[in-house]
Scaffold this motif. Structure first.
Motif, PDB file in Angstrom:
ATOM      1  N   TYR A 117       0.869  -1.181   0.000  1.00 37.22           N
ATOM      2  CA  TYR A 117       0.000   0.000   0.000  1.00 37.22           C
ATOM      3  C   TYR A 117       0.903   1.228   0.000  1.00 37.22           C
ATOM      4  O   TYR A 117       1.687   1.417   0.933  1.00 37.22           O
ATOM      5  CB  TYR A 117      -0.886  -0.041   1.241  1.00 37.22           C
ATOM      6  CG  TYR A 117      -1.944   1.047   1.336  1.00 37.22           C
ATOM      7  CD1 TYR A 117      -2.001   2.130   0.465  1.00 37.22           C
ATOM      8  CD2 TYR A 117      -2.915   0.981   2.328  1.00 37.22           C
ATOM      9  CE1 TYR A 117      -2.978   3.095   0.570  1.00 37.22           C
ATOM     10  CE2 TYR A 117      -3.900   1.948   2.452  1.00 37.22           C
ATOM     11  CZ  TYR A 117      -3.921   3.009   1.563  1.00 37.22           C
ATOM     12  OH  TYR A 117      -4.880   3.973   1.685  1.00 37.22           O
ATOM     13  N   THR A 166       1.188   5.285   0.070  1.00 35.11           N
ATOM     14  CA  THR A 166       0.499   6.557   0.266  1.00 35.11           C
ATOM     15  C   THR A 166       1.493   7.563   0.842  1.00 35.11           C
ATOM     16  O   THR A 166       2.419   7.182   1.559  1.00 35.11           O
ATOM     17  CB  THR A 166      -0.736   6.391   1.185  1.00 35.11           C
ATOM     18  OG1 THR A 166      -1.478   7.600   1.189  1.00 35.11           O
ATOM     19  CG2 THR A 166      -0.367   6.024   2.601  1.00 35.11           C
ATOM     20  N   ASP A 167       1.328   8.802   0.501  1.00 39.28           N
ATOM     21  CA  ASP A 167       2.254   9.866   0.901  1.00 39.28           C
ATOM     22  C   ASP A 167       3.707   9.500   0.586  1.00 39.28           C
ATOM     23  O   ASP A 167       4.623   9.809   1.350  1.00 39.28           O
ATOM     24  CB  ASP A 167       2.116  10.162   2.406  1.00 39.28           C
ATOM     25  CG  ASP A 167       0.710  10.636   2.746  1.00 39.28           C
ATOM     26  OD1 ASP A 167       0.086  11.275   1.879  1.00 39.28           O
ATOM     27  OD2 ASP A 167       0.239  10.345   3.856  1.00 39.28           O
ATOM     28  N   GLU A 176       5.196   6.662   0.669  1.00 28.96           N
ATOM     29  CA  GLU A 176       5.805   5.559   1.414  1.00 28.96           C
ATOM     30  C   GLU A 176       4.970   4.295   1.264  1.00 28.96           C
ATOM     31  O   GLU A 176       3.767   4.373   1.043  1.00 28.96           O
ATOM     32  CB  GLU A 176       5.858   5.893   2.903  1.00 28.96           C
ATOM     33  CG  GLU A 176       6.788   7.010   3.256  1.00 28.96           C
ATOM     34  CD  GLU A 176       6.653   7.366   4.725  1.00 28.96           C
ATOM     35  OE1 GLU A 176       7.512   6.931   5.495  1.00 28.96           O
ATOM     36  OE2 GLU A 176       5.675   8.037   5.080  1.00 28.96           O
ATOM     37  N   ILE A 195       3.198   1.831   3.243  1.00 27.37           N
ATOM     38  CA  ILE A 195       2.784   1.704   4.649  1.00 27.37           C
ATOM     39  C   ILE A 195       2.354   0.276   4.982  1.00 27.37           C
ATOM     40  O   ILE A 195       2.116  -0.056   6.125  1.00 27.37           O
ATOM     41  CB  ILE A 195       1.665   2.707   5.010  1.00 27.37           C
ATOM     42  CG1 ILE A 195       0.433   2.480   4.143  1.00 27.37           C
ATOM     43  CG2 ILE A 195       2.167   4.140   4.930  1.00 27.37           C
ATOM     44  CD1 ILE A 195      -0.782   3.248   4.632  1.00 27.37           C
ATOM     45  N   TYR A 196       2.228  -0.561   3.966  1.00 29.33           N
ATOM     46  CA  TYR A 196       2.011  -1.990   4.233  1.00 29.33           C
ATOM     47  C   TYR A 196       2.631  -2.768   3.091  1.00 29.33           C
ATOM     48  O   TYR A 196       2.534  -2.391   1.930  1.00 29.33           O
ATOM     49  CB  TYR A 196       0.516  -2.338   4.319  1.00 29.33           C
ATOM     50  CG  TYR A 196       0.302  -3.830   4.492  1.00 29.33           C
ATOM     51  CD1 TYR A 196       0.366  -4.414   5.746  1.00 29.33           C
ATOM     52  CD2 TYR A 196       0.108  -4.658   3.387  1.00 29.33           C
ATOM     53  CE1 TYR A 196       0.230  -5.787   5.902  1.00 29.33           C
ATOM     54  CE2 TYR A 196      -0.022  -6.031   3.542  1.00 29.33           C
ATOM     55  CZ  TYR A 196       0.035  -6.592   4.803  1.00 29.33           C
ATOM     56  OH  TYR A 196      -0.082  -7.957   4.954  1.00 29.33           O
ATOM     57  N   ILE A 226      -6.176   0.370   7.262  1.00 25.69           N
ATOM     58  CA  ILE A 226      -4.772   0.809   7.253  1.00 25.69           C
ATOM     59  C   ILE A 226      -4.697   2.304   6.951  1.00 25.69           C
ATOM     60  O   ILE A 226      -3.938   3.037   7.594  1.00 25.69           O
ATOM     61  CB  ILE A 226      -3.957  -0.009   6.220  1.00 25.69           C
ATOM     62  CG1 ILE A 226      -3.774  -1.428   6.729  1.00 25.69           C
ATOM     63  CG2 ILE A 226      -2.604   0.627   5.972  1.00 25.69           C
ATOM     64  CD1 ILE A 226      -3.047  -2.337   5.768  1.00 25.69           C
ATOM     65  N   HIS A 245      -3.191   5.198   9.353  1.00 27.68           N
ATOM     66  CA  HIS A 245      -2.124   6.061   8.836  1.00 27.68           C
ATOM     67  C   HIS A 245      -2.506   7.544   8.999  1.00 27.68           C
ATOM     68  O   HIS A 245      -1.677   8.361   9.422  1.00 27.68           O
ATOM     69  CB  HIS A 245      -1.874   5.744   7.367  1.00 27.68           C
ATOM     70  CG  HIS A 245      -0.832   6.598   6.734  1.00 27.68           C
ATOM     71  ND1 HIS A 245       0.513   6.453   6.993  1.00 27.68           N
ATOM     72  CD2 HIS A 245      -0.937   7.643   5.869  1.00 27.68           C
ATOM     73  CE1 HIS A 245       1.186   7.356   6.307  1.00 27.68           C
ATOM     74  NE2 HIS A 245       0.333   8.096   5.618  1.00 27.68           N
ATOM     75  N   GLN A 260      -2.174   8.557  12.578  1.00 27.49           N
ATOM     76  CA  GLN A 260      -0.747   8.722  12.893  1.00 27.49           C
ATOM     77  C   GLN A 260      -0.246  10.090  12.443  1.00 27.49           C
ATOM     78  O   GLN A 260       0.517  10.741  13.125  1.00 27.49           O
ATOM     79  CB  GLN A 260       0.034   7.642  12.140  1.00 27.49           C
ATOM     80  CG  GLN A 260       0.952   6.850  13.020  1.00 27.49           C
ATOM     81  CD  GLN A 260       1.569   5.707  12.236  1.00 27.49           C
ATOM     82  OE1 GLN A 260       0.944   5.143  11.336  1.00 27.49           O
ATOM     83  NE2 GLN A 260       2.778   5.379  12.566  1.00 27.49           N
ATOM     84  N   LYS A 261      -0.712  10.490  11.276  1.00 27.11           N
ATOM     85  CA  LYS A 261      -0.286  11.780  10.716  1.00 27.11           C
ATOM     86  C   LYS A 261      -0.831  12.952  11.533  1.00 27.11           C
ATOM     87  O   LYS A 261      -0.180  13.981  11.703  1.00 27.11           O
ATOM     88  CB  LYS A 261      -0.789  11.911   9.280  1.00 27.11           C
ATOM     89  CG  LYS A 261       0.242  11.512   8.265  1.00 27.11           C
ATOM     90  CD  LYS A 261      -0.266  11.466   6.857  1.00 27.11           C
ATOM     91  CE  LYS A 261      -0.924  12.730   6.386  1.00 27.11           C
ATOM     92  NZ  LYS A 261      -1.447  12.622   5.020  1.00 27.11           N
ATOM     93  N   GLY A 299       3.564   1.840  13.913  1.00 25.75           N
ATOM     94  CA  GLY A 299       3.307   1.796  12.468  1.00 25.75           C
ATOM     95  C   GLY A 299       2.612   0.494  12.083  1.00 25.75           C
ATOM     96  O   GLY A 299       2.559  -0.451  12.867  1.00 25.75           O
ATOM     97  N   HIS A 352       3.450  -1.363   9.438  1.00 23.54           N
ATOM     98  CA  HIS A 352       4.247  -2.171   8.513  1.00 23.54           C
ATOM     99  C   HIS A 352       4.193  -3.634   8.910  1.00 23.54           C
ATOM    100  O   HIS A 352       4.211  -3.957  10.065  1.00 23.54           O
ATOM    101  CB  HIS A 352       5.699  -1.698   8.533  1.00 23.54           C
ATOM    102  CG  HIS A 352       5.849  -0.335   7.932  1.00 23.54           C
ATOM    103  ND1 HIS A 352       6.166  -0.114   6.627  1.00 23.54           N
ATOM    104  CD2 HIS A 352       5.681   0.881   8.491  1.00 23.54           C
ATOM    105  CE1 HIS A 352       6.223   1.192   6.411  1.00 23.54           C
ATOM    106  NE2 HIS A 352       5.931   1.797   7.527  1.00 23.54           N
TER     107      HIS A 352
END
Lengths: 348, 185
Positions: free
Chosen positions: A231, A233-234, A236, A238-239, A328, A332, A335-336, A346, A348
């Motif tokens: 996955y 997003t932004d 990175e 993230i999964y 997810i 995320h 978290q942001k 995280g 991950h």
């Protein structure tokens, strides 16, 4: 001498297990964020990804641009800024752009010849394989029917939609000897028939011990066609991991109740179901696990009846990639939003 | 199955299946293709490739051997003062203008050893050894048979200024019969 070198190289390639290795890769492209104080931000940052033979990866994301760029870098079409990218044990130079012979890249639907029909094109694409042409034709024709593409098997290519053309190109890739197939059309909308066909073609690719990397915004496609998923997003990942694990670990929805009074039910059941989170999606009430809740349908049914409701339909959630990725994405975003307050671990 | 003009219909699919079936019957070959690419087919192809390779090597070796043999034979024949022949065929170069305009000076001609030297006809071009020992290519203009039945030939160059040869040509002196001019010579 030349031939023997080629044979040696083929032997060497056939022994390669890891077909893609990305370490700390960042892109040359930037986003300019006008509404923040931050400066330009790289589209891709610190990407780590390993793809092995017989794996089919679905790269999912909110932005088709991120996915497309990542897959273009994987196929050695676009240069990258930093990190390391190794394709079938060949380090890719940052500036030299060429699609390697063992990579089949599909970045659109213009690779086909419009003057042929689908079967003719696939016969043309497999012509180098010196099998008996009659049996080759029969095999390809029956395969088209088996994967649910019989309705376009004899249709002229010029009459196909861009999505159908992309799937036929993917089938040509499956019949080729390419070690990696990169299916980079995340902007395309594949219907259920085509998604199922992609799933079956993906199985053919992995059966031949080759790898498939496809970019998509369609979780259903990942569910059907991929053994692994990531996955993005932004900028990175993230999964990344197995699709099976993703569905089990991140799809928290236990039950789906369909009723026209779903909103009333939410209010009434909130206190009766501790450890659950209730949310509304249209006329559906979604009951999710939030901390060790038991997933006993009978107990749930009794609780609902006790509350004085008779729902039209109660369904045990089959665990989908879509729900998992929504979860997810939600984590995320949380978290942001809480960067300073000891953000949760995280995903991950 | 979806309907509509752009889609393949069930009838078209069935017709295609029948067509493939007919083609299979026609070819009458064994069906070894289960999955594309199938292992059996790969093995068959490998065998075929190996066979083709062996046949290629054998053909190449034979060609090289024939060429070397020919070269040796030509050299041996030349050293004996004879005219070299390959499988009964010989090459000659025209050195005089007696056969012009049919055979200009410098032309290379291909000739063959005659099967029956006693049975040649008028208008045949023959290469023969003259009583002086030189090799001459002229046309037979007349076939002569004496009382005892032995044959001799009267020859002449095609050049209008040439006269018929004074000596009659005995079949034993004939080396070869003209077949063709080698082009561009």
């Amino acid at each position: 001498m030349k031939r023997s070198k080629k044979k040696q190289r083929q032997l060497k390639l056939s022994a390669v297990e890891t077909v893609l290795q990305m370490e700390g890769l960042s892109s040359k492209e930037y986003f300019h964020l006008e509404d923040t104080d931050q400066g330009p931000q790289r589209v891709l940052m610190d990407i780590n990804l390993t793809v092995k033979r017989s794996e089919s990866w679905g790269i999912y994301g909110r932005s088709a641009f991120d996915i497309k760029l990542l897959l273009e870098i994987i196929a050695n079409i676009k240069p990258y800024h930093g990190g390391r990218c190794v394709l079938v044990e060949l380090g890719m130079m940052r500036s030299k752009r060429v699609i390697l012979e063992h990579v089949f890249y599909i970045g659109g639907s213009t690779m086909l010849y419009n003057n042929m029909n689908v079967l003719e094109y696939l016969m043309f694409a497999t012509a180098k394989q010196k099998f008996d042409s009659v049996y080759r034709q029969e095999s390809i024709f029956e395969f088209l029917i088996n994967v649910g593409l019989g309705h376009i098997s004899l249709t002229p290519i010029r009459m196909l939609t861009k999505e159908e053309k992309a799937v036929i190109t993917l089938l040509a890739a499956a019949y080729s000897n390419s070690i990696i197939t990169v299916f980079n059309v995340p902007e395309y909308q594949f219907n259920e028939t085509l998604s199922l066909a992609i799933g079956k073609i993906s199985k053919l690719i992995t059966k031949k011990k080759n790898a498939l990397i496809l970019g998509t915004k369609n979780p259903f496609l990942i569910e059907n066609a991929c053994s692994h998923t990531a996955y993005i997003t932004d900028g990175e990942l993230i999964y990344k991991g197995l699709v099976k694990d993703l569905r089990l670990d991140y799809d928290m929805i236990l039950f789906i109740i369909k009723d026209k009074n779903a909103a009333d039910m939410l209010q009434s059941l909130a206190d009766r179901l501790p450890g659950h989170e209730l949310s509304i999606d249209g006329d559906r009430l979604l009951i999710s696990d939030r901390g060790g809740a038991k997933s006993d349908p009978l107990q749930l049914y009794e609780t609902i009846i006790e509350a004085g409701f008779a729902p039209q339909c109660i369904k045990v959630n089959p665990k989908t990639v879509q729900n998992a990725y929504e979860e997810i994405g939600r984590l995320h975003d949380l978290q942001k939003q809480l960067p300073q307050q000891g953000a949760p671990a995280g995903v991950h | 199955m979806a309907s509509g003009k752009r889609y393949t219909t069930s009838e078209q699919i069935e017709e295609m299946r029948r067509e493939i079936s007919r083609a299979k019957q026609k070819s009458g070959r064994r069906n070894t293709l289960n999955n594309l690419p199938g292992k059996d087919i790969k093995r068959d192809n490998k065998k075929n490739r190996r066979l083709t390779k062996v046949i290629g090597w054998v053909a190449f070796s034979i060609t090289v051997a024939v060429l070397l043999g020919t070269l040796a034979s030509v050299n041996v024949t030349k050293s004996k003062g004879e005219i070299p022949a390959i499988l009964g065929f010989q090459l000659f170069m025209v050195e005089s203008g007696s056969m012009e305009p049919t055979l200009p000076v410098g032309t290379v001609i291909l000739s063959r050893q005659p099967r029956d030297k006693h049975n040649l006809k008028a208008k045949d071009i023959v290469t023969f050894r003259s009583s002086a020992g030189s090799v001459v290519t002229h046309r037979i203009i007349e076939v002569l048979t004496d009382d005892k039945g032995s044959v001799s030939y009267r020859t002449k160059g095609d050049n209008p200024i040439s006269s018929p040869d004074l000596e009659l040509l005995s079949p034993e002196n004939i080396i070869a019969v003209f077949i063709m001019k080698i082009p561009l010579t």
